[in-house]
Design a protein around this motif. Sequence first.
Motif, PDB file in Angstrom:
ATOM      1  N   ASP A  90       0.877  -1.176   0.000  1.00 44.59           N
ATOM      2  CA  ASP A  90       0.000   0.000   0.000  1.00 44.59           C
ATOM      3  C   ASP A  90       0.917   1.230   0.000  1.00 44.59           C
ATOM      4  N   TYR A  91       0.321   2.440  -0.082  1.00 40.96           N
ATOM      5  CA  TYR A  91       1.146   3.644  -0.236  1.00 40.96           C
ATOM      6  C   TYR A  91       2.062   3.863   0.970  1.00 40.96           C
ATOM      7  N   GLU A  92       1.540   3.485   2.157  1.00 39.66           N
ATOM      8  CA  GLU A  92       2.351   3.650   3.368  1.00 39.66           C
ATOM      9  C   GLU A  92       3.559   2.732   3.341  1.00 39.66           C
TER      10      GLU A  92
ATOM     11  N   PRO B 297      -2.579  10.359 -10.140  1.00 41.50           N
ATOM     12  CA  PRO B 297      -2.903  11.735 -10.546  1.00 41.50           C
ATOM     13  C   PRO B 297      -1.692  12.659 -10.405  1.00 41.50           C
ATOM     14  N   ASN B 298      -1.641  13.655 -11.281  1.00 37.21           N
ATOM     15  CA  ASN B 298      -0.429  14.446 -11.485  1.00 37.21           C
ATOM     16  C   ASN B 298       0.185  15.042 -10.214  1.00 37.21           C
ATOM     17  N   ARG B 299      -0.669  15.563  -9.334  1.00 39.93           N
ATOM     18  CA  ARG B 299      -0.137  16.252  -8.163  1.00 39.93           C
ATOM     19  C   ARG B 299       0.438  15.288  -7.120  1.00 39.93           C
TER      20      ARG B 299
ATOM     21  N   TYR C   5       7.059   9.970 -21.949  1.00 40.28           N
ATOM     22  CA  TYR C   5       6.564  10.507 -23.226  1.00 40.28           C
ATOM     23  C   TYR C   5       6.676   9.418 -24.285  1.00 40.28           C
ATOM     24  N   ARG C   6       5.600   8.651 -24.421  1.00 32.24           N
ATOM     25  CA  ARG C   6       5.656   7.505 -25.325  1.00 32.24           C
ATOM     26  C   ARG C   6       5.815   7.898 -26.791  1.00 32.24           C
ATOM     27  N   MET C   7       5.405   9.128 -27.163  1.00 34.20           N
ATOM     28  CA  MET C   7       5.576   9.533 -28.566  1.00 34.20           C
ATOM     29  C   MET C   7       7.053   9.537 -28.958  1.00 34.20           C
TER      30      MET C   7
HETATM   31  P1  NDP Z   1      -6.912   6.673 -13.122  1.00 36.24           P
HETATM   32  O1  NDP Z   1      -7.835   7.571 -12.413  1.00 36.24           O
HETATM   33  O2  NDP Z   1      -7.488   5.569 -13.938  1.00 36.24           O
HETATM   34  O3  NDP Z   1      -5.898   6.002 -12.089  1.00 36.24           O
HETATM   35  C1  NDP Z   1      -5.166   6.724 -11.146  1.00 36.24           C
HETATM   36  C2  NDP Z   1      -4.814   5.779  -9.999  1.00 36.24           C
HETATM   37  O4  NDP Z   1      -4.015   6.494  -9.078  1.00 36.24           O
HETATM   38  C3  NDP Z   1      -6.017   5.279  -9.208  1.00 36.24           C
HETATM   39  O5  NDP Z   1      -6.576   4.121  -9.754  1.00 36.24           O
HETATM   40  C4  NDP Z   1      -5.408   5.015  -7.847  1.00 36.24           C
HETATM   41  O6  NDP Z   1      -4.795   3.728  -7.849  1.00 36.24           O
HETATM   42  C5  NDP Z   1      -4.255   6.010  -7.768  1.00 36.24           C
HETATM   43  N1  NDP Z   1      -4.564   7.128  -6.865  1.00 36.24           N
HETATM   44  C6  NDP Z   1      -3.875   7.438  -5.757  1.00 36.24           C
HETATM   45  N2  NDP Z   1      -4.400   8.503  -5.154  1.00 36.24           N
HETATM   46  C7  NDP Z   1      -5.457   8.902  -5.889  1.00 36.24           C
HETATM   47  C8  NDP Z   1      -6.407   9.952  -5.759  1.00 36.24           C
HETATM   48  N3  NDP Z   1      -6.356  10.836  -4.748  1.00 36.24           N
HETATM   49  N4  NDP Z   1      -7.374  10.054  -6.690  1.00 36.24           N
HETATM   50  C9  NDP Z   1      -7.438   9.197  -7.714  1.00 36.24           C
HETATM   51  N5  NDP Z   1      -6.551   8.173  -7.894  1.00 36.24           N
HETATM   52  C10 NDP Z   1      -5.573   8.021  -6.975  1.00 36.24           C
HETATM   53  O7  NDP Z   1      -5.954   7.604 -13.995  1.00 36.24           O
HETATM   54  P2  NDP Z   1      -5.127   7.260 -15.299  1.00 36.24           P
HETATM   55  O8  NDP Z   1      -4.598   5.878 -15.245  1.00 36.24           O
HETATM   56  O9  NDP Z   1      -5.911   7.634 -16.472  1.00 36.24           O
HETATM   57  O10 NDP Z   1      -3.917   8.328 -15.166  1.00 36.24           O
HETATM   58  C11 NDP Z   1      -2.835   8.152 -14.256  1.00 36.24           C
HETATM   59  C12 NDP Z   1      -1.609   8.933 -14.747  1.00 36.24           C
HETATM   60  O11 NDP Z   1      -1.245   8.439 -16.026  1.00 36.24           O
HETATM   61  C13 NDP Z   1      -1.828  10.434 -14.929  1.00 36.24           C
HETATM   62  O12 NDP Z   1      -0.645  11.143 -14.630  1.00 36.24           O
HETATM   63  C14 NDP Z   1      -2.148  10.570 -16.412  1.00 36.24           C
HETATM   64  O13 NDP Z   1      -1.844  11.841 -16.940  1.00 36.24           O
HETATM   65  C15 NDP Z   1      -1.277   9.475 -16.999  1.00 36.24           C
HETATM   66  N6  NDP Z   1      -1.806   8.915 -18.257  1.00 36.24           N
HETATM   67  C16 NDP Z   1      -0.942   8.725 -19.295  1.00 36.24           C
HETATM   68  C17 NDP Z   1      -1.380   8.195 -20.483  1.00 36.24           C
HETATM   69  C18 NDP Z   1      -0.415   7.998 -21.598  1.00 36.24           C
HETATM   70  O14 NDP Z   1      -0.859   7.816 -22.731  1.00 36.24           O
HETATM   71  N7  NDP Z   1       0.884   7.993 -21.340  1.00 36.24           N
HETATM   72  C19 NDP Z   1      -2.788   7.848 -20.702  1.00 36.24           C
HETATM   73  C20 NDP Z   1      -3.615   8.011 -19.524  1.00 36.24           C
HETATM   74  C21 NDP Z   1      -3.121   8.540 -18.362  1.00 36.24           C
HETATM   75  P3  NDP Z   1      -5.108   2.658  -6.680  1.00 36.24           P
HETATM   76  O15 NDP Z   1      -6.605   2.477  -6.692  1.00 36.24           O
HETATM   77  O16 NDP Z   1      -4.385   1.457  -7.144  1.00 36.24           O
HETATM   78  O17 NDP Z   1      -4.581   3.260  -5.430  1.00 36.24           O
END
Ligand code: NDP
Length: 347
Positions: free
Chosen positions: A58-60, A79-81, A128-130
């Motif tokens: 887990d995260y901890e 998520p980004n932040r 950056y997969r591109m």
């Molecule tokens: P999702 O919402 O599907 O997944 C994010 C995961 O982060 C959640 O399932 C959860 O995992 C974890 N998490 C931890 N804290 C939080 C929170 N406070 N709120 C929500 N989720 C949390 O997002 P994506 O998979 O679409 O995106 C994740 C990252 O990947 C982003 O940075 C996004 O920009 C990037 N991305 C890149 C892509 C690419 O083409 N390279 C395409 C899509 C996204 P858990 O339940 O396991 O804890």
Amino acid sequence: ADPDGTVSLAVVGLGNYARNVSIPAIEAGDYTDLGAVVSSDPEKAARVADAHDAVVLDYEGYAEGDAVDAYDAVYVATPNRLHLDQIRTAAGHGKHVICEKPLEATTERAVAAVDACEAAGVTLMTAYRMQTDPVIRALASFVSAGGIGEPTKAMGEFTFPVLAGSKGPGQWRLDAELAGGGALMDVGVYPLNTTRYLLGADPGAVEAMARADDPFGDRPADPDSPRFADEHVHVLAAFPDGVVGEFTASFSGEADTWLELVGSDGRVRIENAFVPDGERTVRISSDAGEIEFSGVGANETREEFDYFAHCVLTGTPPEPDGRDGLTDVAIMGAAYEAAESGSRVEL
Ligand code: NDP
């Protein structure tokens, strides 16, 4: 030369992209395997881990360094932040990092992520997969060899109808705090970064317009915040030598992704440009004629993880490094500032 060994990854955050695209790519890679998964959902984590013989944290536990021997590097897909804290943790454990785009939600936090990895002496790659897509790499060589003459402008779009999806107003992509913005941060980064890559140059100034009202009607855009969940955004970017970049991104409308580079002697247009592992159409036209390739593409996500692992195994700095990711966050921050103020913002 082919390096020996593999890089075992801990995947932090088991969201859509990690589960559906990245983990299959890691499993398929020549130099990667899945060592651990970090998740807040023990059942989901156990399902993923069992299928791949990986450790569950887990995260901890991740923050505290549990089972650090189970992995060599960390893939951040939250998520980004949240990226910065998870990157700092990895760097603190001496682990290399590949982090999803955008690198962080603000420039300040992206700088801190780069600094943490530099101080710890670990590799930081922005995912950056591109830049690992063979089609895009070939086009970069073509453009830099003068294939379209002197570049004059770049145009691109990524429309991804997030608002029409089932996730509703509570999703993190519409939370300006967690996402650092809206459509620009999430998908606009693709035409921006890919253009920077293809031109081998960065803009010196930006202008922008954004539509930032709340499409669900229950979360008004914060007028005091320079960052908001933009639904549509249009950015003009001044690249060196008078090259103009023009990028749009949207969270509503019909899904579309394309990029076009125009030069003094021709142009290159890529359709389906940014769809993950998608088949692209590339059209190159010049005075000499036109040529079109349809259905070209490769599993660039697998290439991306293999490239990262290859860099780690050979001690090579990755091309899309932390600073590349930081540069985009700074440019997008400037674009939000420009959209708010209505003025041109220098970088
Ligand atoms: P999702 O919402 O599907 O997944 C994010 C995961 O982060 C959640 O399932 C959860 O995992 C974890 N998490 C931890 N804290 C939080 C929170 N406070 N709120 C929500 N989720 C949390 O997002 P994506 O998979 O679409 O995106 C994740 C990252 O990947 C982003 O940075 C996004 O920009 C990037 N991305 C890149 C892509 C690419 O083409 N390279 C395409 C899509 C996204 P858990 O339940 O396991 O804890």
